[in-house]
Design an enzyme around this catalytic site. Structure first.
Site, PDB file in Angstrom:
ATOM      1  N   HIS A   1       0.836  -1.201   0.000  1.00 56.17           N
ATOM      2  CA  HIS A   1       0.000   0.000   0.000  1.00 56.17           C
ATOM      3  C   HIS A   1       0.875   1.257   0.000  1.00 56.17           C
ATOM      4  O   HIS A   1       0.673   2.173  -0.807  1.00 56.17           O
ATOM      5  CB  HIS A   1      -0.921  -0.037   1.229  1.00 56.17           C
ATOM      6  CG  HIS A   1      -1.834   1.129   1.345  1.00 56.17           C
ATOM      7  ND1 HIS A   1      -3.206   1.000   1.289  1.00 56.17           N
ATOM      8  CD2 HIS A   1      -1.591   2.452   1.490  1.00 56.17           C
ATOM      9  CE1 HIS A   1      -3.750   2.198   1.418  1.00 56.17           C
ATOM     10  NE2 HIS A   1      -2.791   3.092   1.541  1.00 56.17           N
ATOM     11  N   GLU A   2       1.867   1.292   0.893  1.00 54.14           N
ATOM     12  CA  GLU A   2       2.729   2.478   0.977  1.00 54.14           C
ATOM     13  C   GLU A   2       3.563   2.645  -0.286  1.00 54.14           C
ATOM     14  O   GLU A   2       3.824   3.758  -0.725  1.00 54.14           O
ATOM     15  CB  GLU A   2       3.648   2.393   2.206  1.00 54.14           C
ATOM     16  CG  GLU A   2       2.936   2.290   3.544  1.00 54.14           C
ATOM     17  CD  GLU A   2       1.814   3.293   3.724  1.00 54.14           C
ATOM     18  OE1 GLU A   2       1.946   4.433   3.231  1.00 54.14           O
ATOM     19  OE2 GLU A   2       0.799   2.938   4.342  1.00 54.14           O
TER      20      GLU A   2
ATOM     21  N   HIS B   1       1.705   4.563  -2.951  1.00 52.46           N
ATOM     22  CA  HIS B   1       1.844   6.014  -2.773  1.00 52.46           C
ATOM     23  C   HIS B   1       3.212   6.462  -3.282  1.00 52.46           C
ATOM     24  O   HIS B   1       3.342   7.455  -3.993  1.00 52.46           O
ATOM     25  CB  HIS B   1       1.770   6.389  -1.285  1.00 52.46           C
ATOM     26  CG  HIS B   1       0.407   6.284  -0.668  1.00 52.46           C
ATOM     27  ND1 HIS B   1      -0.705   6.935  -1.177  1.00 52.46           N
ATOM     28  CD2 HIS B   1      -0.034   5.628   0.431  1.00 52.46           C
ATOM     29  CE1 HIS B   1      -1.754   6.672  -0.396  1.00 52.46           C
ATOM     30  NE2 HIS B   1      -1.378   5.870   0.581  1.00 52.46           N
TER      31      HIS B   1
HETATM   32 ZN   LIG Z   1      -2.629   5.123   1.958  1.00 49.66          ZN
END
Ligand SMILES: [Zn+2]
Ligand SMILES: [Zn+2]
Length: 158
Positions: free
Chosen positions: A67-68, A71
């Site tokens: 998830h990170e 980004h």
């Molecule tokens: Zn996030």
């Protein structure tokens, strides 16, 4: 797991799932209370909540890292890196990342996260996670029958 091991894990996941190098720093942040991890826009570093790893295990940790990294890579590529962006949603789906995270502060909204309560045994430190509050006058530790206490409440983004 040490910070060095975490760094290597993030580099491996980045290469394996994104086919791109992770060239910044990943570390555990012991002060993160309410999120699984976060990506820092100004330094490009990734911080991971160690409690999430200890309580939820390696599989959840890998999910948070994916998830990170969504980004991270989208931000560096000048693409839509926020939760609401189509680029982000598509990439997250492709790499099998969870909804979990790190809300970037500006986009955090009320009612979007779900609570997880963490109890621990005062004698043997065994941890228990619950979705609902439990009556600690009634329940005791399953391992040693010790008293339980509410350790912390974490929230998980939907
Ligand atoms: Zn996030
Ligand atoms: Zn116990």
């Amino acid at each position: 797991m040490t910070n060095e091991e975490l760094q290597r894990l993030v580099e491996d996941i980045s290469w394996k799932y994104f086919e791109r190098k992770f060239e910044h720093e990943a570390s555990f942040n012991l002060r993160l209370r309410t999120t699984g991890g976060r990506y820092l826009l100004n330094t490009h570093n990734i911080e991971i909540n160690k409690t999430y790893y200890e309580v939820l295990g390696l599989e959840e940790l890998i999910g948070i890292i994916k998830h990170e990294l969504c980004h991270y890579h989208l931000h560096l590529l000048n693409r839509g890196y926020q939760h609401k962006d189509a680029d982000f949603k598509t990439l997250l789906k492709r790499v099998g990342g969870p909804r979990f995270c790190s809300s970037l502060p500006a986009e955090r909204k009320k009612g979007q996260s779900k609570r997880v309560l963490i109890y621990s045994c005062v004698s043997c430190q065994q941890k228990y996670t619950r979705k609902k509050r439990m009556d600690i006058r009634k329940y005791v530790c399953g391992k040693c029958r010790g008293r339980l206490k509410l350790e912390e409440i974490i929230s998980v983004d939907k």
